[in-house]
Design an enzyme around this catalytic site. Structure first.
Site, PDB file in Angstrom:
ATOM      1  N   HIS A   1      30.853  34.506  43.553  1.00 41.09           N
ATOM      2  CA  HIS A   1      32.087  34.041  42.933  1.00 41.09           C
ATOM      3  C   HIS A   1      31.949  34.295  41.442  1.00 41.09           C
ATOM      4  O   HIS A   1      31.042  33.776  40.803  1.00 41.09           O
ATOM      5  CB  HIS A   1      32.293  32.543  43.204  1.00 41.09           C
ATOM      6  CG  HIS A   1      33.572  32.025  42.611  1.00 41.09           C
ATOM      7  ND1 HIS A   1      34.715  31.843  43.353  1.00 41.09           N
ATOM      8  CD2 HIS A   1      33.896  31.681  41.338  1.00 41.09           C
ATOM      9  CE1 HIS A   1      35.681  31.398  42.557  1.00 41.09           C
ATOM     10  NE2 HIS A   1      35.210  31.295  41.337  1.00 41.09           N
ATOM     11  N   CYS A   2      32.831  35.122  40.930  1.00 39.78           N
ATOM     12  CA  CYS A   2      32.686  35.518  39.529  1.00 39.78           C
ATOM     13  C   CYS A   2      33.620  34.694  38.654  1.00 39.78           C
ATOM     14  O   CYS A   2      34.839  34.839  38.757  1.00 39.78           O
ATOM     15  CB  CYS A   2      33.014  37.005  39.388  1.00 39.78           C
ATOM     16  SG  CYS A   2      32.731  37.639  37.731  1.00 39.78           S
ATOM     17  N   PRO A   3      33.111  33.827  37.783  1.00 40.32           N
ATOM     18  CA  PRO A   3      33.996  33.057  36.918  1.00 40.32           C
ATOM     19  C   PRO A   3      34.687  33.920  35.870  1.00 40.32           C
ATOM     20  O   PRO A   3      35.773  33.588  35.418  1.00 40.32           O
ATOM     21  CB  PRO A   3      33.061  32.045  36.249  1.00 40.32           C
ATOM     22  CG  PRO A   3      31.697  32.589  36.397  1.00 40.32           C
ATOM     23  CD  PRO A   3      31.700  33.482  37.582  1.00 40.32           C
TER      24      PRO A   3
ATOM     25  N   GLY B   1      37.592  35.099  37.667  1.00 39.95           N
ATOM     26  CA  GLY B   1      38.355  34.014  38.261  1.00 39.95           C
ATOM     27  C   GLY B   1      38.638  34.205  39.739  1.00 39.95           C
ATOM     28  O   GLY B   1      39.687  33.803  40.235  1.00 39.95           O
ATOM     29  N   ASN B   2      37.738  34.837  40.478  1.00 37.90           N
ATOM     30  CA  ASN B   2      37.971  35.089  41.898  1.00 37.90           C
ATOM     31  C   ASN B   2      36.634  35.356  42.562  1.00 37.90           C
ATOM     32  O   ASN B   2      35.635  35.628  41.892  1.00 37.90           O
ATOM     33  CB  ASN B   2      38.891  36.306  42.045  1.00 37.90           C
ATOM     34  CG  ASN B   2      39.604  36.342  43.383  1.00 37.90           C
ATOM     35  OD1 ASN B   2      39.467  35.438  44.213  1.00 37.90           O
ATOM     36  ND2 ASN B   2      40.377  37.387  43.608  1.00 37.90           N
TER      37      ASN B   2
END
Lengths: 383, 157
Positions: free
Chosen positions: A191-193, A196-197
């Site tokens: 999950h890549c902050p 944002g997804n």
């Protein structure tokens, strides 16, 4: 009870036989005649939808605005301050190359953030009941059974499939449940902050293109800024004075070049070995448990691995975001059951809740089947 | 066993008995493939060969959709060069095959499954997790309750 289901079929809504399956024809119109609802409005995961379901992101957008802001600010400063000087002293290709890279980065970033990463829709109540029945056949239903796993053989290797309690299904291989988005995602990478997804099967190629093009962009801007400073410093006033004129760009570029180049290098390694970040971090195939395990998904050839990750036909989105809810749609299995503290009552309530959903869905399916029969052309009847 | 020869007969008497799920077969990795193992609940409803043929044809469609070959390399490289904007404009190969699959399932339902009181649901509507087969019982033709009629059929074998 049976007569009620036939009253719900609207004769005016009967389509021709060649159209899409019957379940899409009844729309969940409220009693007050509200507009029909789309499926994204009742989606159980923690996601945000825009443009009537066309665009989706995780609910926690993380630092996505920051990512966007940094890219825009740095590129903006580059075009405003460095380009005029370099066009005059060097070549006018520089803003052209910069422009192409900038557009590339922006498009791939937006595609990574707004695309469905490969979310698996949660199991319908009947599927969940069917699986639970199969599991309970082998175990004791009065106490909470041990974590449910199923073993499959992939390329002569035993892989354990875990049961997802939230989505009520056995996760396919390489699928993982993201706790931030509360969804099972196929070929879950991480999950890549920053975007944002989640990054998964459907948007990994966008993500990879994004970080590779971003490394080119930051390296390019860094090079241009350094050249600019060098030329200015040669011009007379010295390096320190030149540095004072563009500190922001230099700082951002300097720190981001190394981290983004590192990330690109890491993901290039992952693509070449057909691994996901999740598997690499957990050490699934490194043989930590002592057995000789290798990655069963790798094709043992770097080129084939790259192609099978980046060049496979784009898979479809499995969550039908913009489809309309059928009439009498029962609520999908939600994670609410998990909050119950008492394990023995949990399985009871699962069954009770599941069976009431089952009754509703059985009625709906009977209506579907009757509608299907109404549509079928007489010529299709067997002699 | 109850064999339906007239679809109109079923229209006003069909009621859902149960749903049978054919699960995914992961023995070849993550490609989409369904098990060809025949579910026991359908023993007296449909011939094994017919269901196996349906599942095998579906599996071959999915193989065609996910095939990685010379053409898909070219498409992948071209798509990358345009920053994947082509995915927004064009229908992908997978979507084309999914349309073919939905037509095939509709045809199979009309010809084979509806006359036997069964209904296939396209796996794409179940997130490609299962191939769902709804089993209907015609209350008009069999006087006893569905569960007892099915068990009596199985003991008679």
């Amino acid at each position: 009870m049976k007569s009620r289901e036939y009253q719900q079929i609207d004769p005016k809504a009967l389509p021709t036989p060649t159209q899409s399956p019957p379940s899409h024809q009844h729309q969940a119109v409220g009693d007050d005649g509200r507009t029909p609802r789309r499926k994204w409005e009742v989606f159980p995961g923690k996601n945000r939808f825009f443009c009537d379901g066309r665009i989706m992101m995780a609910r926690q957008s993380g630092v996505f605005p920051l990512t966007l802001g940094l890219i825009l600010v740095t590129s903006g400063l580059f075009f405003i301050f460095d380009c005029p000087f370099l066009v005059k002293h060097l070549t006018s290709c520089i803003p052209a190359i910069g422009g192409v890279l900038f557009v590339f980065v922006l498009i791939t970033l937006l595609q990574t953030s707004f695309t469905d990463p490969g979310i698996l829709p949660r199991a319908t109540p009947e599927e969940a009941a069917d699986i639970e029945r199969q599991i309970d056949d082998t175990g004791n239903a009065s106490y909470r059974p041990p974590p449910r796993t199923k073993e499959v053989l992939i390329n002569q290797q035993v892989i354990k499939l875990k049961y997802c309690f939230t989505c009520k299904m056995f996760r396919p291989p390489r699928t993982s449940h993201c706790s931030l988005c509360d969804n099972c995602v196929e070929r879950f990478d991480h999950h890549c902050p920053w975007v944002g997804n989640c990054v998964g099967k459907r948007n990994y190629r966008f993500f990879y293109t994004f970080i590779v093009s971003l490394s080119f962009l930051t390296a390019f801007i860094f090079g241009c800024v350094t050249t600019h400073l060098a030329l200015r410093a040669k011009g007379g006033k010295g390096l320190m004075f030149a540095l004072q004129e563009s500190p922001v760009e230099l700082a951002i570029c300097f720190f981001s070049v190394w981290s983004i180049l590192g990330l690109s290098g890491f993901h290039t390694y992952l693509v070449a070995s057909n691994l996901t970040t999740n598997e690499d971090i957990k050490g699934s195939w490194s043989g930590k448990s002592g057995e000789a395990v290798t990655n069963p998904y790798s094709h043992k050839n770097i080129f084939i691995n790259c192609c099978s990750v980046l060049c496979v036909p784009m898979p479809p989105s499995l969550i039908d975001r913009r489809g309309f809810l059928p009439a009498d749609e029962p609520a999908q299995t939600s994670g609410v059951d998990l909050e119950l503290p008492n394990p023995s009552t949990k399985s009871d309530i699962n069954v009770v809740g599941g069976s009431s959903h089952l009754v509703l869905d059985l009625q709906k399916s009977s209506a579907d089947f009757s509608l299907f029969l109404n549509q079928t052309k007489p010529a299709a009847l067997p002699a | 066993s109850s064999k339906f020869h007239n679809l109109q007969d079923m229209q006003h008497t069909a009621s859902l008995v149960t749903k049978v799920f054919i699960q995914r077969d992961y023995s070849e990795g993550t490609v989409c493939r369904f098990q060809t193992k025949f579910p026991a609940e359908l023993d007296n409803r449909i011939e094994r060969a017919l269901l196996e043929q349906t599942v095998k044809t579906l599996n071959s469609y999915y193989v065609e959709a996910e095939k990685v070959g010379g053409q898909s390399y070219l498409e992948g490289c071209l798509a990358c060069a345009t920053a994947y904007i082509v995915f927004l404009c064009m229908e992908t190969r997978y979507e084309k095959v999914l349309k073919k699959i939905s037509g095939y399932i509709q045809e199979q339902n009309e010809k084979i499954y509806a006359p036997r009181g069964l209904l296939l649901t396209d796996p794409i509507e179940r997130g490609m997790r299962v191939l769902e087969i709804s089993v209907f019982e015609d209350r008009g033709s069999s006087g006893s309750s569905p569960s007892s009629s099915m068990s009596s059929c199985s003991t008679a074998r």
